[in-house]
Design a protein around this motif. Structure first.
Motif, mmCIF file in Angstrom:
data_model
loop_
_atom_site.group_PDB
_atom_site.id
_atom_site.type_symbol
_atom_site.label_atom_id
_atom_site.label_comp_id
_atom_site.label_asym_id
_atom_site.label_seq_id
_atom_site.Cartn_x
_atom_site.Cartn_y
_atom_site.Cartn_z
ATOM 1 N N SER A 98 0.819 -1.217 0.000
ATOM 2 C CA SER A 98 0.000 0.000 0.000
ATOM 3 C C SER A 98 0.848 1.260 0.000
ATOM 4 O O SER A 98 0.462 2.276 -0.582
ATOM 5 C CB SER A 98 -0.954 0.009 1.197
ATOM 6 O OG SER A 98 -0.242 -0.051 2.420
ATOM 7 N N THR A 99 2.017 1.220 0.632
ATOM 8 C CA THR A 99 2.863 2.418 0.652
ATOM 9 C C THR A 99 3.455 2.687 -0.725
ATOM 10 O O THR A 99 3.752 3.828 -1.060
ATOM 11 C CB THR A 99 3.997 2.269 1.683
ATOM 12 O OG1 THR A 99 4.772 1.102 1.371
ATOM 13 C CG2 THR A 99 3.456 2.162 3.092
ATOM 14 N N GLN A 100 3.593 1.622 -1.516
ATOM 15 C CA GLN A 100 4.116 1.795 -2.864
ATOM 16 C C GLN A 100 2.996 2.066 -3.860
ATOM 17 O O GLN A 100 3.099 2.988 -4.690
ATOM 18 C CB GLN A 100 4.902 0.555 -3.292
ATOM 19 C CG GLN A 100 5.482 0.654 -4.699
ATOM 20 C CD GLN A 100 6.682 -0.237 -4.881
ATOM 21 O OE1 GLN A 100 7.747 -0.005 -4.329
ATOM 22 N NE2 GLN A 100 6.523 -1.284 -5.668
ATOM 23 N N ASP A 101 1.916 1.266 -3.794
ATOM 24 C CA ASP A 101 0.816 1.428 -4.750
ATOM 25 C C ASP A 101 0.160 2.805 -4.647
ATOM 26 O O ASP A 101 -0.364 3.326 -5.634
ATOM 27 C CB ASP A 101 -0.249 0.346 -4.531
ATOM 28 C CG ASP A 101 0.227 -1.044 -4.944
ATOM 29 O OD1 ASP A 101 1.267 -1.125 -5.633
ATOM 30 O OD2 ASP A 101 -0.424 -2.031 -4.577
ATOM 31 N N SER A 102 0.165 3.380 -3.450
ATOM 32 C CA SER A 102 -0.441 4.699 -3.266
ATOM 33 C C SER A 102 0.430 5.823 -3.821
ATOM 34 O O SER A 102 -0.047 6.943 -4.037
ATOM 35 C CB SER A 102 -0.689 4.958 -1.773
ATOM 36 O OG SER A 102 0.550 5.011 -1.071
ATOM 37 N N GLY A 103 1.719 5.537 -4.052
ATOM 38 C CA GLY A 103 2.644 6.560 -4.534
ATOM 39 C C GLY A 103 3.370 7.294 -3.424
ATOM 40 O O GLY A 103 4.211 8.155 -3.698
ATOM 41 N N LEU A 104 3.094 6.957 -2.168
ATOM 42 C CA LEU A 104 3.708 7.679 -1.049
ATOM 43 C C LEU A 104 5.230 7.518 -1.032
ATOM 44 O O LEU A 104 5.960 8.489 -0.798
ATOM 45 C CB LEU A 104 3.128 7.199 0.281
ATOM 46 C CG LEU A 104 3.703 7.874 1.537
ATOM 47 C CD1 LEU A 104 3.357 9.354 1.555
ATOM 48 C CD2 LEU A 104 3.183 7.199 2.803
ATOM 49 N N LEU A 105 5.723 6.319 -1.294
ATOM 50 C CA LEU A 105 7.171 6.105 -1.265
ATOM 51 C C LEU A 105 7.877 6.912 -2.351
ATOM 52 O O LEU A 105 8.999 7.378 -2.156
ATOM 53 C CB LEU A 105 7.493 4.626 -1.417
ATOM 54 C CG LEU A 105 7.105 3.721 -0.245
ATOM 55 C CD1 LEU A 105 7.580 2.292 -0.508
ATOM 56 C CD2 LEU A 105 7.671 4.226 1.072
ATOM 57 N N ASP A 106 7.224 7.071 -3.494
ATOM 58 C CA ASP A 106 7.816 7.877 -4.565
ATOM 59 C C ASP A 106 8.009 9.323 -4.117
ATOM 60 O O ASP A 106 8.888 10.027 -4.619
ATOM 61 C CB ASP A 106 6.925 7.843 -5.804
ATOM 62 C CG ASP A 106 6.876 6.468 -6.450
ATOM 63 O OD1 ASP A 106 7.839 5.702 -6.277
ATOM 64 O OD2 ASP A 106 5.872 6.152 -7.112
ATOM 65 N N GLU A 107 7.182 9.752 -3.176
ATOM 66 C CA GLU A 107 7.272 11.105 -2.647
ATOM 67 C C GLU A 107 8.361 11.226 -1.582
ATOM 68 O O GLU A 107 9.116 12.197 -1.547
ATOM 69 C CB GLU A 107 5.916 11.501 -2.032
ATOM 70 C CG GLU A 107 5.831 12.921 -1.531
ATOM 71 C CD GLU A 107 5.518 13.921 -2.627
ATOM 72 O OE1 GLU A 107 5.611 15.128 -2.356
ATOM 73 O OE2 GLU A 107 5.192 13.510 -3.762
ATOM 74 N N LEU A 108 8.457 10.225 -0.725
ATOM 75 C CA LEU A 108 9.325 10.320 0.452
ATOM 76 C C LEU A 108 10.762 9.852 0.230
ATOM 77 O O LEU A 108 11.711 10.486 0.720
ATOM 78 C CB LEU A 108 8.727 9.520 1.615
ATOM 79 C CG LEU A 108 7.373 9.989 2.161
ATOM 80 C CD1 LEU A 108 6.952 9.082 3.310
ATOM 81 C CD2 LEU A 108 7.431 11.434 2.627
ATOM 82 N N LEU A 109 10.945 8.753 -0.474
ATOM 83 C CA LEU A 109 12.274 8.148 -0.544
ATOM 84 C C LEU A 109 13.336 9.020 -1.202
ATOM 85 O O LEU A 109 14.476 9.063 -0.723
ATOM 86 C CB LEU A 109 12.202 6.780 -1.238
ATOM 87 C CG LEU A 109 11.367 5.719 -0.516
ATOM 88 C CD1 LEU A 109 11.624 4.344 -1.118
ATOM 89 C CD2 LEU A 109 11.635 5.694 0.978
ATOM 90 N N PRO A 110 13.025 9.747 -2.287
ATOM 91 C CA PRO A 110 14.054 10.623 -2.851
ATOM 92 C C PRO A 110 14.546 11.684 -1.850
ATOM 93 O O PRO A 110 15.721 12.064 -1.878
ATOM 94 C CB PRO A 110 13.347 11.283 -4.044
ATOM 95 C CG PRO A 110 12.286 10.299 -4.429
ATOM 96 C CD PRO A 110 11.809 9.722 -3.136
ATOM 97 N N ILE A 111 13.667 12.141 -0.983
ATOM 98 C CA ILE A 111 14.061 13.128 0.030
ATOM 99 C C ILE A 111 15.061 12.503 0.999
ATOM 100 O O ILE A 111 16.097 13.091 1.324
ATOM 101 C CB ILE A 111 12.831 13.641 0.804
ATOM 102 C CG1 ILE A 111 11.814 14.281 -0.143
ATOM 103 C CG2 ILE A 111 13.249 14.638 1.880
ATOM 104 C CD1 ILE A 111 10.490 14.634 0.516
#
Length: 286
Positions: A50-63
Motif C-alpha cells: 500500500s505504501t508503494q501502490d499509493s505513490g507515497l514512497l515515490d514522494e518520500l524516498l528521494p528526500i
C-alpha cells in the motif's frame, strides 16, 4: 654586447612569468576539481504494497536518499512477508501495518526502535449497484450479509496487513469463508482491486490504494467505511542488527528518525490532497 645581455635578462624574466602563470593555472585547476562524492549507503526497506501502490514512497524516498546519501532498495510485499524478512534479518528497516503481528517481533527482540508513523483506514468497496445490499451497514453486519448472500468477495490472501484485518473480521463472526464466491488472489492490493472490479465483487482495501487506483477501476465505489475498528495504523522499525552482520543499523536508525520527523509527517499528511481532494494518510500525533 650590453644589448644582448639585457635581451637575455628580458627573455629569462618572461620565461619565469610564464612558468608562474602555468603553475598558477595548474593550482587553480586543482582547486576547481570537485571532491569525489562518497558512495551512497545501501538500505533495504521491506514494506507493505500500500505504501508503494499509493505513490507515497515515490514522494518520500528521494528526500531521504538525498539527505542521507542513501540508495534504498524497496521490497514491497504483504506485511506478513515483510515481517518475516525482519525475523530472518533480510532487511534493514520495516514499514508495515499489522500492529498485533508487529508487537510479536518487538517482544521477541527481532526489531527495535518501534515507532508509529501514520494511519488511514480500511474500507470495503464493491459494485455501484451493490447486489448484496450492504452499503452503509456497520462492518460486522456487512460481512455477515456478504457471506449469507453468497456475494463474490475477493481477498488478497497474502498474509498482508489488509488480509489479516479481513480474516479478523470473519473470525469475530465465527465465519470461515470458502467456496467459488470467495476468491483469494495471493497478490497485492492493486491487482486485487482490479480482479474485484472485473468480477463485480467486493473487497477490503486501504483507502489510500483505492483512491490512487480508482481511475483504473470500472464501476467500483466505497460500500462500507467509517467504523472505528477499520483504522489502519502504520509503524516503522529497525531490524535488530544481531540478526545479520550486514544489516545497516545506522541507516535504519536514520530512516526511522526521518519518518517521524515533523517535516516528513507534514509531507505525509499533505500527500494526495491536491490530486484526490483528501489526505491518503494522516500523520501520527501524540
Amino acid at each position: 654586447m650590453l644589448k644582448n645581455r639585457y635581451l637575455h635578462i628580458i627573455v629569462a624574466l618572461l620565461l619565469l612569468v610564464l612558468a608562474a602563470c602555468g603553475n598558477s593555472d595548474e593550482t587553480a585547476g586543482a582547486k576547481k576539481e570537485p571532491e569525489k562524492k562518497a558512495e551512497p549507503q545501501d538500505l533495504i526497506l521491506a514494506t507493505t504494497t500500500s505504501t508503494q501502490d499509493s505513490g507515497l514512497l515515490d514522494e518520500l524516498l528521494p528526500i531521504f536518499e538525498k539527505k542521507y546519501n542513501a540508495k534504498i532498495k524497496t521490497i514491497a510485499v504483504g506485511t506478513g512477508q515483510a515481517l518475516e524478512m525482519g525475523k530472518k534479518g533480510e532487511a534493514d528497516v520495516l514499514l508495515t501495518h499489522a500492529p498485533a503481528s508487529e508487537q510479536e517481533l518487538v517482544d521477541a527482540g527481532d526489531v527495535t526502535n518501534y515507532k508509529r508513523v501514520m494511519y488511514n483506514d480500511f474500507i470495503v468497496v464493491g459494485p455501484k449497484s451493490d447486489p448484496a445490499g450492504v452499503k452503509g451497514l456497520p462492518t460486522a453486519d456487512a460481512f455477515k450479509k456478504l457471506f449469507e448472500s453468497k456475494a463474490i468477495f475477493v481477498s488478497r490472501g497474502d498474509d498482508s496487513g489488509t488480509h489479516k484485518k479481513e480474516l479478523g473480521i470473519w473470525g469475530s463472526l465465527g465465519i470461515t469463508p470458502a467456496g467459488d464466491n470467495y476468491v483469494s488472489t495471493g497478490q497485492g492490493m492493486g491487482p486485487t482491486l482490479q480482479i474485484a472490479s472485473e468480477k463485480q465483487g467486493y473487497t477490503m482495501t486501504d483507502r489510500a490504494t483505492f483512491l490512487a487506483q480508482e481511475k483504473n477501476l470500472k464501476d467500483v465505489t466505497i460500500i462500507v467505511e467509517g467504523d472505528k475498528d477499520l483504522q489502519n495504523i502504520y509503524h516503522v522499525m529497525q531490524v535488530n542488527p544481531e540478526k545479520n552482520d550486514k544489516i545497516n543499523s545506522e541507516g535504519a536508525k536514520q530512516f526511522v528518525e526521518f519518518m517521524i520527523a515533523d517535516g516528513t509527517q507534514n509531507t505525509i499528511e499533505e500527500f494526495g490532497k491536491e490530486e484526490y481532494g483528501q489526505s491518503l494518510f494522516f500523520k501520527y500525533t501524540e
